[in-house]
Design an enzyme around this catalytic site. Structure first.
Site, mmCIF file in Angstrom:
data_model
loop_
_atom_site.group_PDB
_atom_site.id
_atom_site.type_symbol
_atom_site.label_atom_id
_atom_site.label_comp_id
_atom_site.label_asym_id
_atom_site.label_seq_id
_atom_site.Cartn_x
_atom_site.Cartn_y
_atom_site.Cartn_z
ATOM 1 C CG HIS A 239 35.258 -25.275 45.364
ATOM 2 N ND1 HIS A 239 34.999 -25.145 46.718
ATOM 3 C CD2 HIS A 239 34.632 -26.436 44.971
ATOM 4 C CE1 HIS A 239 34.252 -26.177 47.123
ATOM 5 N NE2 HIS A 239 34.010 -26.958 46.090
ATOM 6 C CG ASP B 217 11.930 -12.610 47.147
ATOM 7 O OD1 ASP B 217 12.143 -11.899 46.142
ATOM 8 O OD2 ASP B 217 10.844 -12.635 47.745
#
Length: 439
Positions: A164, A380
């Site tokens: 993070h 995708d």
């Protein structure tokens, strides 16, 4: 449904065209404040590629390597410099030490086992993520990026764990989207990342912070037993909540998300059966990229978020209504101007505040994360859009509310992490469930 995971291989994937000298990325206060928290862990469920991709794992490794050419910090490691005044500095050494890539098989686990259960099967989903239990400061000896590709009976789960301090949720999905572009055969990215960190003009980098004490590094924040459920909200039901919230207070400025989060807050408080005088806390996370002048690029790679709390007695949450709660959120966001952010950074340099789990996840607190604006379903890799998204065990405490876009335009999925008793009560709460799509 089985739950055993067989790890087939673990390898290191480096950027394909790394050139020395190694760039160095100094960390901002927005990055450094996450050092003691867990990593970001999100993953996508796909149908199995048809026809089966030969050498799918090799293809994903190769495309990841090429993606790291653009996201070089994610192939690096955290590095530290200790100063003689009881302070230390953290930065990212873009040394191309590489990302971790795990190939695994979940015997007997199908897509429906993950996405068609009332409650998230955490014991299965969590096993689809690498580097579980690693906190961000441990990026000095652990990869900043780790990927696990798990083969299901009829699908694929790609789990991604990223430190993070290296990025926030917006950058996380920018990376995931970019990797999928390269996997589909693109030679360059439609939106290359901006690697230069944003600092106040008079900041001396690297920023110095006090040395961590041993108890800070080894403390364990133990949560009570928790469960997760994904609640689906259609665009139509969200529009109705927004209209109701605005009508209650005679305005048009309440947003869809503010109305939705207020609806969740009220139900969770109602079903926790709190004493009316008990304080509840709802944390609002504000994205900064568009709020600075001049605005940051959306492709800024790093953390550009700041949080602030709304505190309210449980009785007030329930008595005041949806619109009142949503207005508190709207007002809080409105008062956070660029001057507010700059003042925060100036104060932080003088007195660094590093988040701790017990400080962020307070009793009767609710912490939303992620955003419905993230392009989750555009990820995708070349065999079709994902069919669902789930998150890993990082930063999972009582009251964690993870927000994802739904599969249909304008819809939103809320992954709520609460006690089993509260989640079951919310599922039986007619007022709350009236807005929820039952799949």
């Amino acid at each position: 449904m089985a739950s055993s995971i067989r790890v087939i291989s673990t390898s290191t994937v480096c950027a394909a065209n790394h050139k020395e000298p190694n760039p160095r990325i100094d960390l901002t206060p927005w990055d450094l404040q996450f050092l003691l928290l867990d990593t970001i862990q999100k993953g996508l469920v796909f149908h199995k590629p048809k026809p089966n991709h030969d050498n799918l794992i090799h293809h994903l490794q190769t495309s990841l390597s090429r993606t790291l050419d653009f996201f070089l910090p994610l192939a690096g490691r955290l590095a530290t410099v200790e100063h003689g005044d009881e302070t230390t500095s953290f930065f990212i050494d873009c040394n191309n030490a590489g990302a971790e890539f795990v190939h695994a098989i979940a015997d007997g686990v199908s897509v429906s086992d993950i996405i068609e259960q009332t409650y998230v099967p955490d014991h299965i989903v969590y096993s689809f993520f690498p580097l579980n239990g690693v906190r961000n400061y441990e990026g000095t000896s652990n990869p900043l990026l780790a990927v696990q590709v798990t083969e299901l009976v009829d699908g694929i789960f790609i789990g991604c764990t990223i430190n993070h301090t290296a990025l926030d949720g917006t950058s996380f999905w920018h990376f995931f989207n970019s990797w999928s572009e390269i996997s589909r055969g693109l030679d360059s990215l439609s939106k290359p990342p901006v690697l230069e960190r944003w600092f106040l003009h008079d900041t001396d980098a690297p920023i110095r912070i006090p040395l961590f004490k041993k108890e800070q590094l080894h403390s364990k924040f133990v949560s009570p037993p928790l469960q997760q459920r994904v609640f689906h909200f259609t665009a139509e039901s969200i529009a109705e909540l927004k209209a109701k919230a605005n009508a209650e207070i005679g305005t048009h400025k309440i947003s869809s998300l503010q109305a939705l989060l207020s609806h969740i807050w009220r139900s969770a408080v109602r079903n926790k059966q709190l004493d009316p005088n008990e304080e509840t806390v709802f944390r609002i996370v504000i994205g900064l990229r568009s709020r600075l002048q001049p605005p940051m690029a959306q492709q800024y790679l790093g953390n550009a978020i700041q949080g602030s709390n709304i505190k309210m007695k449980a009785g007030e949450v329930l008595e005041q209504g949806l619109g009142y709660l949503a207005l508190q959120m709207n007002t809080l966001i409105a008062v956070h101007t660029e001057e507010t952010f700059r003042n925060y950074l100036e104060a932080w340099r003088e007195n660094p505040k590093i988040f701790t789990p017990e400080g962020v996840f307070t009793s009767n607190g609710f912490v939303p994360s992620s955003s419905p604006r993230n392009n989750v379903y555009g990820t995708d890799f070349g065999w079709g859009r994902p069919i669902a998204v789930r998150s890993g065990p990082g930063n999972k405490y009582d009251g964690k509310i993870t927000i994802f876009p739904g599969t249909k335009q304008g819809s939103v999925d809320i992954e709520a992490c609460l006690s089993p008793e509260v989640l079951q009560a919310m599922g039986d709460d007619a007022e709350f469930m009236d807005a929820v799509l039952i799949i």
